[in-house]
Each structure stands twice: as structure tokens, then as C-alpha cells.
Design an enzyme around this catalytic site. Structure first.
Site, short mmCIF file in Angstrom:
data_model
loop_
_atom_site.label_atom_id
_atom_site.label_comp_id
_atom_site.label_asym_id
_atom_site.label_seq_id
_atom_site.Cartn_x
_atom_site.Cartn_y
_atom_site.Cartn_z
N ASP A 368 -18.48 56.11 5.85
CA ASP A 368 -18.42 55.01 6.82
C ASP A 368 -17.54 55.03 7.32
O ASP A 368 -16.44 55.64 6.94
CB ASP A 368 -19.22 53.17 6.43
CG ASP A 368 -20.08 52.93 6.30
OD1 ASP A 368 -20.82 54.42 5.67
OD2 ASP A 368 -20.67 52.57 4.63
N ASP A 689 -22.24 49.70 2.76
CA ASP A 689 -22.21 48.21 2.97
C ASP A 689 -23.24 47.73 3.20
O ASP A 689 -22.89 46.41 2.44
CB ASP A 689 -21.19 48.12 3.30
CG ASP A 689 -21.09 48.40 5.43
OD1 ASP A 689 -22.56 48.70 4.92
OD2 ASP A 689 -20.25 48.29 6.01
N ASP A 693 -28.25 50.85 2.63
CA ASP A 693 -27.29 52.07 2.89
C ASP A 693 -28.18 52.28 1.33
O ASP A 693 -27.55 52.91 0.44
CB ASP A 693 -26.29 51.33 2.28
CG ASP A 693 -25.88 51.38 3.69
OD1 ASP A 693 -26.06 52.87 4.88
OD2 ASP A 693 -24.77 50.84 4.20
#
Length: 1087
Positions: A368, A689, A693
Site C-alpha cells: 500500500d 489495512d 484486503d
């Protein structure tokens, strides 16, 4: 079907009863309702229920007061609708963990692994303090005021969702209220909420819900895409639930797969050597006794023959026991447990032990952006003030006071008062940002200018604000109006630079005076200021103001007339800065052969700029930066299905995937893992997070969840939790993972050397001298050295930065490299040469009596004691050689960084002295002279010199050496139906389990034979007298007469010693069981 009883008691309580019929809606109805969104949900509410008010009436709750709080009413609602509690995933019992340990290749019960795994399974990461309002349950909006919800934790969408009765009244648990206020009626709690359903899919809440969820699996073995919306895909998946799906098997871990296959191969080789040993001994005995000597089988000699065969069997078992590398799982567990403890200090909370070593093999990381590569705190880094473009935060003295006051007031007043900068929680930390990130960046800009925004807010509290135009997606700006004491008004505005500058007709010059701002000036400013900022990935925010004269009050509702004719104060460029340590960490990854990819929901320009600053994108490199839509267009066919062949053309060059959804991330991860292009299969790590996901985290070889920003669902699906949300911690995990892999390889190199030498010595010695030069108890001590002690010594080596200077091993790289094979065979040759020289010529060299062909009950000889002692000394010094497996010459490098290694080597040496000098008959040892000790140690030190000679031989001259311990290739994976609920199976386990059945059968037969021999021995002593002056079986057979003896056999001192020796070795029940019982049979028959 409103219940009329509602009219006879308060509308917010329910009469006594125990059925769902007391309410007008069932749990199933409400769950299906909450799966809808936007206009579809509004239509269902109006058509089916007659509006939100009717839902409140059916649920017997007041839209104003809520529930009455009556205990009986609350209890009944709990029975009907459930509790607002999501049960955690059921932890495995200790017995289950023990049973799983029994399934290991060598059937070793590793209690330490069970304790650590059990402890981690009960760990629940603490939740951080949240400054926003978290919705605790699903519900429908009854009344709201500019209500905006952050649904990124559930849907992955970063934009705030506006909620209203007309368009989208559905509120979901686990989401955060960002703006406005509202009132909702709760429709689902606990496992019935949308978050609860997702938790159930990921394994939380054992029970019927989980059993149903386990059926909902796609063909790649992960739970259905976490999108509880009604869609065509969802309908198709519901249809598939009714059918039995095939779930391809998933390897437990890269190292485990290699170890399993290698252990099976070694076990087969050991079994063959053991069988050959027994066959040769039996044939030699039969041919020599009945052929060469011409003896006939005498019935009275049958017990003697049986004693011979039992002895041969014990030697064969000794060879087998030595051949099996039973210390491997212990070494793995010790190394993992040691690493896990140390990794916690490096902000890696390991939830699954095998993820630690898998990370060492990682070839790709999909990371990310926000919070992982960046600091997750928007910051002003550039500013255009008074005709000057500052590339860094300007000095306050460089800005004239008039402009400085306008900046401070414009930021302090024209921001939500809930946005603020708080002192750091820890000394030396960064100030905490609370509220809107963009506003916090501007407030931070004020603080950087050495000004105090709080003093301005204290002077102008919220109630003094005359008019506020809040920020929304249409305005893309925020404006606040103040009424001055003279009746005039001043309006401060801020917003996207392209919006604000278009409404500006004046701009402040370097003297603070307003000058005309024409279209030509604006275009020039865009070209020279705005675009350069945007090229660096900065968001540009413009600050402006307007004064309204006293007298006639403007029409504040006419926004188009109010928000115009502005005067520009400044333009600032803000960004989420890259963490200072990230570029160096990414450089380490690239140097280590790991490709880092950024997967973000941000726009492609910002993503490309951040990736360039991080070092993910390098100048002159052939790379791809794609948005989610373009990515899907390139990899999907006309039917919308992902084609692996198309994906294989994209992912090798892909470095940035922007505007991506969690589904895109999952598709990318799955495609990379399943790909067979390139020299080796990829091992992929993923960070995440958000709730959505979850599938990507579970699909990845190693899933990293954010400990601070991560949701509970993401943490539940992950293997490792980053407690600081920092990419640098991932690099540390790589280093520890590689250290685990190397530690196991070091131990493997050492143990296989011992195995090969011990097996050949036992085999050759038994075939030539009819006895093993290394006795059973001595072999037990050698096994203790090479199993437990070596595991402790070699599996606790601390990592070094040099681990990141080589490429990852990969999924199908052999576990035993050509260099390791060279070391194993090279040291094996040295040790075998020494042992056989001492065995067949040692008595002449040391001028002592030969230990070969000694009578059965003769005392231990110096000859065989020197052989045993020299063998142990060589293992001790070879253990130092085993510290290096890549051809390094300095085997003593950083040896004192590992006190455990030094302690083990020194402790083993002292123990060997005690065993040799004081072990006596139980250890078959005779005390040695000082000269003999020096020779044994000198030969052991020769291992170090021989190791230097082996390092000098180039590998390319040894092409005949084969590598061993290859990983599982894609061709080895067969699609087979698995039992429901079976998540992962090692590809070598099916063959392994067949071997385990044979092991258990063999154990049962050994136990049966022990009983038979014991019974036979008892009858033998009852009917036969102990032979006198029969010092060996050979002598006994030359005098086959028997004399009766009625004395009962007594437990000997040797029996007690054997038990005392074996008890501390209970770590490996199978091996001890075999050795102890063999020793017990031998002494019971012979003593």
C-alpha cells in the site's frame, strides 16, 4: 404485518414472548435488506416495509427515544436478533496441536512449538484510540444532517460517502462518521452485521455460520470476494455453494515443502541402508556358520541363533535411526521461535510461525502507499506567497506580517474546529493530527510559521462564525464568513487551486498589496507554480479572502455571487511525505532481488510521483504504471474473465497500480503466484489495512496487516502484523526470514555430514567386524549432539545485513546447494578416512590393544574409545565449519555475537570429557591418556583446516555434484478433491502419510518382538542354567551343552543407567523408544 399488540404497550418495548413473530421482521429479512445499497435499498424499504418509520414500528422501537431499556425486552431481542458481538475464531486445543506435531516427518512432539502457536492463537492485537465515531452495528438512517461516512475499511473506497434518506440510507458497522450527525435504527448486530459476515468468512465464530461460510470458496481457495452487495457475481456464487468445488492444494510454506520432500528421500535411503545391513549380516552369519563351518541347526542352539538375529536387527535399527534427520523440525521450531521473539522488537507481530521463514523467500512485495510507504499525515512542503515560490517551508520573517496574519486567520478560522494538532503521545514523536488530514496539514503549516492557531480560535469561537459554506464534492472549497464590529464582513476561502484561482480577481504581491489578477496571470501561475507542484505529486490548495462592505447585507444563499471576486493570499502544495527510511529500505529490497510494487487507490500522477521518490520507479527503467480500469482491460477477455497468459505479459514490468480496488489487488497477487514465467515461481508478500484486503492477504504467501490503521478483518486474514505500519519493518522481516532459512541450511549441512559418516561407519563396521564401532548409547549421545545441541547452536545465529546482498532462493530452488553438497561430501570423506584408519590401524598407531573381535562381555577398550572420541571431536569442530554455507572462509566471523553457540560447543566438549573419563561400561568408554586426548583434539581441529581446503575447490569443477531438496513445482500439483474445511496440504504429505503408516506398523511389531523375546528369555532362564566361562556367543556355540539354573534374573545396573540416559532425551519419543528398547533387549539377553 404489524403486530397489534404494539398498541397496548409502549412502542419501544415488547411484551413477553419468545418468537420472531413478535416482530414484523426476521433476522434473515434484515440481513438481506442490509446487503442492498443506494436507490435499490430505498426502493426495497419503501415497497416492502412502507418506509423507515414502519420498520421502526415493526421492530417496536421509537425513532426518537430508541429502546426502553427494559431488561426483559432487551433479553428477548438478544434471543431473536443475537448479541452485538462477533465471536473470535475458535483456538485449537493443545491436544490438537500435539496431534498436528505428530504428523511431522519424523513424528517429533515439539512442545515448544505447541506452546508458542497456542499463545499466538489467543493473541488479540489491542485496538488503537480512534478520534472518529465508529458505527457499532448495521442500520438504516432515520434522520441526518450532512452525514458523511468513511467506508474505506469495508469497501476500500477512499472517498467519503454521503448518506441521505432519499439516496443511500444504509449504514454499516465498522465504518466511521466523518462529518455531520444522524440517527439510525439498528437492523443487524454481531455476526448478522456485514462486518460480522466477513469475519465469519475469514474463520471467526466457529459454528453453523462458519460451516456455511466455508462452503463459500472460490477456486483459488479464498473466501468469496468480500462484497456483501447483491450482484450477478454474488448470485452465481450462491449457486456454486450448492455444488462441491475443487480446491487446489496450497503449500504450507516454501521451506516446509522442501524439508518434507528431502526428509522423505533421506528416510527411504536410510531404510534401504538398514535393510541391506541386516541382510548382509544375516547372510554372512548363515553362510559362515552353516556353510563354511558346516554346522547343522541344533534345536538346543535356537536361542543362541535368535540372540544373533536380534543383535543384527538392533544394528540395522541403529543404522536407520542414525540416517533419519530427526533434529530438523526441532531446528526449524527453535529458529522460528527465536526469530519470532526478536521480530517483535522490530515491530513484526508474527501470527503464523511459518510466515517468518516464507518471508525470507519473498521475490515480490505488493505494498500500500498511505501509511506504509508514506507517513499518513498530510504536510505542506511548498508554498507560493507574495510572488515568491518557496520550495521549502519559508522562514516566518520572510513573509510580511499582513500576509502572515491573513494566512493564520484564514487557516485557523476557515477549518473545522474539530481538526487540530495535538502533542505527540511519546517523547520525540511527531505531533498527532486529529480530524481532516488536509486541514491538519494547513494547521501544521501555521505551526511551522511559528504562529498559534489556537489563540485565534479562542478569540473567535465557533458560535461567532456568521456563515459557513462547508466543503463538498460540488464546491471543492470551504468558506467561512465573519462579521466585523463595524458591520462589514470578511470571508475566508480555501480549496482546490484550480477552483479558487478561477474565482480570484486580485492577488497579494510581495508588499501585501492587492493587484489585479488577470486570466493571463492565472495561466502563467498555473504553468510556473501549480504544474511543477503537481509533477512532484503535490496537491495544491489555494487560500483567498473577500471583504464585504457594511451597509446592505449580501444574499448569503446566492453562492455564485458570494464565492467570486476573491483575493488570492497564497497557494500551498501538500503531500503525504514518504517516510525518510523507506527509499533506503526499498533499495535494500531491490539489491536483495525483491521487486516492490505499489498498489494504491490514489490517482496515477500522485502514485507515480511517490513511487519515484521511494525508488520504486528508477530512471531509465522499462516499467508500467497502470490504473485499475486499464489493468482490467488488458488482462480480461470479452467475458470479463482473467486470462493468465495476458496477465503474464503485464505483471513482470508493472510497478504501480493506481486507482485500484481490493479486487484488483487480489487479481494481481493471485496472478503473480500462479504464474510460471521466468526462472522461478514467485513468492509474494502483500500489505493491506482494509476489510476488503482480506482475500488478497489470505491469498498471498505472506500477508502483512497494518497494526495501527488496519481493521480487525485485515488482521485476522494476515500472517504478520506491522505494529508501526512501516515498510522498513517488512525489510526486517525479510532479513529474519532469510536468517531462518540459512539457519536451517547450516543445521542441515552439519547433520547430513554426521548422518552420512555415522551410517557408513555403522554399516561398514557391522559388515566387516560383525559389530558397530559406535555403540548404541554412544550413538544416542552423538544424536543428542547433532539434534538438540546443534539445533540450539546453529538455529539461533543472529541475522546480518549481508543477508540482503543476495537474491532470494525462490519457491523451487534446491534446499541443499552445490556448495553445501561439496561441504557435506568433503567433510564426510575426511571423517570416514580418519575413522576407518583408526578402526583398522589405530591400535598400531597408539600402541594399544585392538578393540575388534573382542569377547562379548569384555570391558570397554581404549581403541574403540579413541574412535568414539575422535568422531565426536570432528563433529564439534565441523559444527564451527557449518556456520558458513556460501563458501565463506572466515568461519569464526561474529561467533561471539551468538553466546548460545559458544555455550553449546564448550558444554559439549566438557560433557565429552566426563563421558569418556567417567562413563565407563554404560557408555562403553575407557579413560584416555593426555597424549591420546591431544591427538583426538588435533584430528578434530584438522576439520577446520580441511574446510579451508574444500573452500578452495571451485564449484564449476564439481559438476557431478547434484543439488537436493527441490521445492514443489507447478507440475507436481494435482487437482484433487479435498475434504471440506481442509485449507492447506503439503504436496509431499500424501506420500509421507503412507510412510508413517509403515512406521507405526514397524513400531507395533518391534513392541511385539520385545514381548516375545522377553517371554522367551524368561522361559530360557527357567529351563536353562547360565553357561559358565562362556565369554562370547562363539565360545558358547562350541560347547552346546546346557546346565539348569533356577535363579530369577535381576534388574542390572545397566538397565537403570539406560533409563537415566534416555529420560532427558524424551524430546524425540520415537528415536528414544527405538534405541532404548534395542539397548534393553541387548542387555537383557546378554547381561
Amino acid at each position: 404485518m404489524t403486530n397489534n399488540s404494539a398498541d397496548h404497550h409502549p412502542g419501544n418495548s415488547v411484551a413477553e414472548g419468545s418468537h420472531e413473530g413478535d416482530f414484523g421482521c426476521s433476522v434473515v429479512d434484515l440481513r438481506s435488506l442490509m446487503e442492498l445499497r443506494s436507490s435499490e435499498a430505498v426502493t426495497r424499504i419503501n415497497d416492502t416495509y412502507g418506509g423507515v418509520q414502519n420498520i421502526c414500528k415493526r421492530l417496536k422501537t421509537s425513532p426518537v427515544e430508541g429502546l426502553s431499556g427494559n431488561p426483559a425486552d432487551l433479553e428477548k431481542r438478544r434471543q431473536v436478533f443475537g448479541q452485538n458481538f462477533i465471536p473470535p475464531k475458535k483456538a485449537k486445543t493443545f491436544l490438537q496441536l500435539v496431534w498436528e506435531a505428530l504428523q511431522d516427518v519424523t513424528l517429533i512432539i515439539l512442545e515448544i512449538a505447541a506452546i508458542i502457536s497456542l499463545g499466538l492463537s489467543f493473541y488479540h492485537p489491542p485496538g488503537g484510540d480512534n478520534e472518529r465515531d465508529l458505527l457499532p452495528a448495521d442500520g438504516i438512517l432515520i434522520q441526518g444532517n450532512d452525514l458523511k461516512i468513511d467506508e474505506s475499511s469495508l469497501t476500500g473506497e477512499s472517498d467519503h460517502v454521503k448518506k441521505s434518506l432519499e439516496k443511500d440510507p444504509m449504514l454499516l458497522s465498522g465504518t466511521h462518521v466523518m462529518e455531520g450527525s444522524g440517527r439510525m435504527v439498528v437492523t443487524a448486530v454481531g455476526i448478522n452485521s456485514q462486518t460480522g459476515i466477513i469475519f465469519t468468512l475469514l474463520g471467526a465464530g466457529e459454528g453453523e455460520e462458519e460451516k456455511k461460510a466455508k462452503k463459500a470458496k472460490t477456486q483459488d481457495g479464498v473466501a468469496l470476494e468480500i462484497q456483501p452487495l447483491k450482484s450477478q457475481e454474488g448470485v452465481e456464487n450462491e449457486e456454486k455453494e450448492k455444488k462441491k468445488v475443487k480446491v487446489p492444494k496450497k503449500e504450507k510454506s516454501v521451506l516446509q515443502g522442501k524439508l518434507t520432500r528431502l526428509a522423505v528421500q533421506i528416510g527411504k535411503a536410510g531404510l534401504i541402508m538398514s535393510a541391506i545391513t541386516v541382510i548382509i549380516l544375516v547372510l554372512y552369519f548363515v553362510i559362515d556358520t552353516f556353510g563354511v563351518q558346516g554346522r547343522s541347526w541344533l534345536a538346543e542352539c535356537t536361542p543362541i541363533y535368535i540372540q544373533y538375529f536380534v543383535k543384527f536387527f538392533i544394528i540395522g535399527v541403529t543404522v536407520l535411526v542414525v540416517a533419519v534427520p530427526e533434529g530438523l523440525p526441532l531446528a526449524v521450531t527453535i529458529s522460528l521461535a527465536y526469530s519470532v521473539k526478536k521480530m517483535m522488537k522490530d515491530n513484526n507481530l508474527v501470527r503464523h510461525l511459518d510466515a517468518c521463514e516464507t518471508m525470507g523467500n519473498a521475490t515480490a512485495i505488493c505494498s500500500d502507499k498511505t501509511g506504509t510507504l508514506t507517513m499518513n499525515r498530510m504536510t505542506v512542503v511548498q508554498a507560493y506567497v507574495g510572488d515568491t515560490h518557496y520550495r521549502q517551508i519559508p522562514d516566518p520573517e520572510a513573509i510580511i506580517p499582513k500576509i502572515l496574519d491573513l494566512i493564520v486567520n484564514g487557516v485557523a478560522i476557515n477549518s473545522a474546529y474539530t481538526s487540530k494538532i495535538l502533542p505527540p503521545e511519546k517523547e520525540g514523536g511527531l505531533p498527532r493530527q486529529v480530524g481532516n488530514k488536509t486541514e491538519c496539514s494547513l494547521l501544521g503549516f501555521v505551526l511551522d510559521l511559528k504562529q498559534d492557531y489556537q489563540a485565534v480560535r479562542s478569540e473567535v469561537p465557533e458560535e461567532k462564525l456568521y456563515k459557513v459554506y462547508t466543503f463538498n464534492s460540488v464546491r471543492k472549497s470551504m468558506s467561512t464568513v465573519l462579521k466585523n464590529p463595524d458591520g462589514s464582513f470578511r470571508m475566508y476561502s480555501k480549496g482546490a487551486s484550480e477552483i479558487i484561482l478561477r474565482k480570484c480577481t486580485k492577488i497579494l504581491d510581495k508588499n501585501g498589496e492587492a493587484r489585479v489578477f488577470k486570466v493571463k496571470d492565472r495561466d502563467e501561475m498555473v504553468k510556473k507554480v501549480i504544474e511543477p507542484m503537481a509533477c512532484h505529486g503535490l496537491r495544491t490548495i489555494s487560500l483567498a479572502f473577500r471583504d464585504f462592505p457594511a451597509g446592505v447585507e449580501p444574499d448569503w444563499d446566492s453562492e455564485n455571487e458570494i464565492l467570486t471576486d476573491l483575493t488570492s493570499i497564497a497557494v500551498v502544495g501538500i503531500e503525504d511525505p514518504v517516510r525518510p527510511e523507506v527509499p533506503e529500505a526499498i533499495q535494500k529490497c531491490q539489491r536483495a532481488g525483491i521487486t516492490v510494487r505499489m498498489v494504491t487507490g490514489d490517482n496515477i500522477n500522485t502514485a507515480r510521483a511517490i513511487a519515484t521518490k521511494c525508488g520504486i520507479l528508477l530512471p531509465g527503467e522499462d516499467f508500467l504504471c497502470l490504473e485499475g480500469k486499464e489493468f482490467n482491460r488488458l488482462i480480461r477477455n470479452e467475458k470479463g474473465e482473467v486470462e493468465q497468459e495476458q496477465l503474464d505479459k503485464i505483471w513482470p514490468k508493472l510497478r504501480v497500480l493506481a486507482r485500484s480496488s481490493p479486487t484488483d489487488k487480489h487479481t494481481l497477487v493471485k496472478g503473480i503466484i500462479d504464474s510460471t514465467v521466468g526462472e522461478q515461481r514467485q513468492v509474494v508478500a502483500v500489505t493491506g489495512d482494509g476489510t476488503n484486503d482480506g482475500p488478497a492477504l489470505k491469498k498471498a504467501d505472506v500477508g502483512f496487516a497494518m497494526g495501527i490503521a488496519g481493521t480487525d478483518v485485515a488482521k485476522e486474514a494476515s500472517d504478520i502484523i506491522l505494529t508501526d505500519d512501516n515498510f522498513t519493518s517488512i525489510v526486517k522481516a525479510v532479513m529474519w526470514g532469510r536468517n531462518v532459512y540459512d539457519s536451517i541450511s547450516k543445521f542441515l549441512q552439519f547433520q547430513l555430514t554426521v548422518n552420512i559418516v555415522a551410517v557408513i561407519v555403522a554399516f561398514t563396521g557391522a559388515c566387516i567386524t560383525q559389530d558397530s564401532p559406535l555403540k548404541a548409547v554412544q550413538m544416542l549421545w552423538v544424536n543428542l549432539i547433532m539434534d538438540t545441541f546443534a539445533s540450539l547452536a546453529l538455529a539461533t545465529e543472529p541475522p546480518s545485513e549481508s543477508l540482503l546482498l543476495r537474491r532470494p532462493y525462490g519457491r523451487n530452488k534446491p534446499l541443499i546447494s552445490r556448495t553445501m553438497m561439496k561441504n557435506i561430501l568433503g567433510h564426510g570423506v575426511y571423517q570416514l578416512t580418519i575413522i576407518f584408519t583408526l578402526l583398522f590401524a589405530g591400535e598400531k598407531f597408539f600402541d594399544i590393544d585392538s578393540g575388534r573381535n573382542t569377547p562379548l562381555h569384555s570391558p570397554p577398550t581404549e581403541h574403540y574409545t579413541i574412535v568414539f572420541n575422535t568422531f565426536v571431536m570432528m563433529q564439534l569442530f565441523n559444527e564451527i565449519n557449518a556456520r558458513k554455507i556460501h563458501g565463506e572462509r572466515n568461519v569464526f566471523e561474529a561467533i561471539f555475537r551468538n553466546p548460545i553457540f559458544c555455550t553449546v560447543v564448550l558444554g559439549t566438549f566438557v560433557s565429552q570429557i566426563i563421558i569418556v573419563e567417567f562413563g565407563g561400561k554404560p557408555f562403553s568408554c575407557s579413560g584416555l591418556t593426555l597424549s591420546q586426548w591431544f591427538w583426538c583434539i588435533f584430528i578434530g581441529v584438522g576439520e577446520l583446516l580441511w574446510g579451508q581446503l574444500i573452500c578452495s575447490i571451485p564449484n564449476n569443477q564439481l559438476k557431478f555434484l547434484k543439488e537436493a531438496g527441490h521445492g514443489t513445482t507447478k507440475e507436481d500439483i494435482q487437482d484433487e478433491e479435498l475434504p471440506e474445511g481442509l485449507d492447506e496440504i503439503d504436496h509431499a504429505e500424501m506420500e509421507l502419510r503412507r510412510g508413517q503408516i509403515l512406521w507405526f506398523r514397524g513400531l507395533n511389531r518391534i513392541q511385539t518382538q520385545i514381548k516375545v523375546v522377553n517371554a522367551f528369555r524368561s522361559s530360557l532362564y527357567e529351563g536353562l542354567e547360565k553357561p559358565e566361562s562362556r565369554s562370547s556367543i562363539h565360545n558358547f556355540m562350541t560347547h552346546p551343552e546346557f546346565i539348569l539354573e533356577e535363579d530369577e534374573p535381576q534388574t542390572s545396573f545397566v538397565d537403570t543407567i539406560c533409563i537415566l540416559v534416555c529420560l532427558p532425551y524424551s524430546r524425540v519419543p520415537l528415536k528414544v523408544h527405538l534405541i532404548c528398547n534395542c539397548i534393553w533387549i541387548l542387555f537383557k539377553l546378554y547381561v
